[in-house]
Design a protein around this motif. Structure first.
Motif, mmCIF file in Angstrom:
data_model
loop_
_atom_site.group_PDB
_atom_site.id
_atom_site.type_symbol
_atom_site.label_atom_id
_atom_site.label_comp_id
_atom_site.label_asym_id
_atom_site.label_seq_id
_atom_site.Cartn_x
_atom_site.Cartn_y
_atom_site.Cartn_z
ATOM 1 N N GLU A 1 0.828 -1.207 0.000
ATOM 2 C CA GLU A 1 0.000 0.000 0.000
ATOM 3 C C GLU A 1 0.860 1.254 0.000
ATOM 4 N N VAL A 2 1.992 1.192 0.670
ATOM 5 C CA VAL A 2 2.921 2.324 0.647
ATOM 6 C C VAL A 2 3.414 2.556 -0.782
ATOM 7 N N GLY A 3 3.793 1.460 -1.461
ATOM 8 C CA GLY A 3 4.259 1.578 -2.836
ATOM 9 C C GLY A 3 3.214 2.179 -3.749
ATOM 10 N N ALA A 4 1.966 1.768 -3.574
ATOM 11 C CA ALA A 4 0.885 2.303 -4.402
ATOM 12 C C ALA A 4 0.677 3.787 -4.135
ATOM 13 N N GLU B 1 -3.848 21.822 6.570
ATOM 14 C CA GLU B 1 -5.166 21.289 6.250
ATOM 15 C C GLU B 1 -5.005 19.886 5.693
ATOM 16 N N PRO B 2 -5.576 18.869 6.343
ATOM 17 C CA PRO B 2 -5.454 17.507 5.814
ATOM 18 C C PRO B 2 -6.278 17.334 4.544
ATOM 19 N N VAL B 3 -5.637 16.847 3.495
ATOM 20 C CA VAL B 3 -6.326 16.546 2.246
ATOM 21 C C VAL B 3 -6.791 15.102 2.249
ATOM 22 N N SER B 4 -5.892 14.201 2.671
ATOM 23 C CA SER B 4 -6.253 12.788 2.826
ATOM 24 C C SER B 4 -5.276 12.157 3.797
ATOM 25 N N VAL B 5 -5.800 11.283 4.643
ATOM 26 C CA VAL B 5 -4.974 10.578 5.626
ATOM 27 C C VAL B 5 -5.497 9.155 5.730
ATOM 28 N N SER B 6 -4.592 8.186 5.589
ATOM 29 C CA SER B 6 -4.989 6.786 5.704
ATOM 30 C C SER B 6 -3.860 6.014 6.378
ATOM 31 N N THR B 7 -4.181 4.823 6.821
ATOM 32 C CA THR B 7 -3.186 3.959 7.449
ATOM 33 C C THR B 7 -3.141 2.633 6.700
ATOM 34 N N THR B 8 -1.943 2.194 6.334
ATOM 35 C CA THR B 8 -1.799 0.941 5.607
ATOM 36 C C THR B 8 -1.899 -0.245 6.560
ATOM 37 N N LYS B 9 -1.981 -1.431 5.984
ATOM 38 C CA LYS B 9 -2.080 -2.646 6.809
ATOM 39 C C LYS B 9 -0.848 -2.841 7.676
ATOM 40 N N GLY B 10 0.282 -2.282 7.249
ATOM 41 C CA GLY B 10 1.515 -2.394 8.026
ATOM 42 C C GLY B 10 1.685 -1.301 9.056
ATOM 43 N N GLY B 11 0.724 -0.380 9.141
ATOM 44 C CA GLY B 11 0.765 0.656 10.165
ATOM 45 C C GLY B 11 1.393 1.965 9.736
#
Length: 212
Positions: A54-57, A185-195
């Motif tokens: 997910e980081v790579g993507a 200002e946050p535009v997008s924030v997500s967490t991958t399966k690896g944290g």
């Protein structure tokens, strides 16, 4: 007869800081033990063990709407020694070699990596001219000293950060002492399966202060 055609409004190119960080804010040498050992840094190569697909993507997405990179000398030399002979089956190889590279350096007299241009004169003036020129957005990759200069002069339009679940304790930090206080200002924030936290933020004036 008067023309009814409209002149397309010209928009400024944006400067986007793209950086890998540890949880304690270190950006130094994520890619390998020998990448940057300045000041006796012993933790080079910290990113790969804590990265995932997910980081790579997410990183690939950073380049979709940008057509150039802005690099400091050290990052340029690291990239220029690797990407021209990198695995052609790596999807990043063609992209990294094909993008235009603008290089900020007081010591280099020439740049040999394909599609590279050495910026001349004052770097702040040069970047302002780049922002006003034709083209897509420009990614600042690594290049901590350069990024801090751009931040100090209000030239950063967006931050794209991967914040990895590891603490290093020492090393160069993107937001070092003396960073200009800035609301984001946050535009997008997500967490991958690896944290890993993948965050996109835009400067939004000065911070506000309050008490409970």
């Amino acid at each position: 007869m008067r023309s009814t055609s409209r002149r397309r409004e010209r928009t400024m190119r944006e400067i986007i800081v793209c950086t890998f960080l540890t949880l304690d804010g270190v950006m130094q040498a994520p890619g390998g033990p020998d990448e940057d050992a300045e000041s006796g840094f012993e933790h080079g190569g910290w990113q790969k063990p804590v990265a995932d697909d997910e980081v790579g993507a997410a990183i690939a997405g950073w380049y979709e709407h940008s057509d150039a990179m802005l690099l400091g000398r050290k990052t340029y030399e690291i990239f220029a020694s690797y990407w021209p002979t990198a695995d052609p089956d790596n999807p990043f190889t063609h992209r990294m070699n094909g993008m235009h590279k603008y290089v900020a350096s007081r010591t280099l007299t020439s740049v040999e990596w394909q599609n590279s241009t050495l910026l001349e004169g004052d770097i702040v003036d040069a970047v302002r001219k780049l922002k006003a020129s034709d083209g897509g957005n420009i990614n600042v990759v690594g290049s901590g000293d350069l990024a801090q200069t751009l931040m100090q002069h209000g030239l950063v339009d967006e931050y794209r950060l991967t914040i990895h679940p590891v603490i290093i304790g020492t090393g160069k930090r993107l937001f070092a002492d003396g960073a200009i206080p800035t609301a984001l200002e946050p535009v997008s924030v997500s967490t991958t399966k690896g944290g890993t936290i993948v965050g996109v933020y835009r400067p939004n004036g000065k911070p506000s202060y309050d008490s409970y």
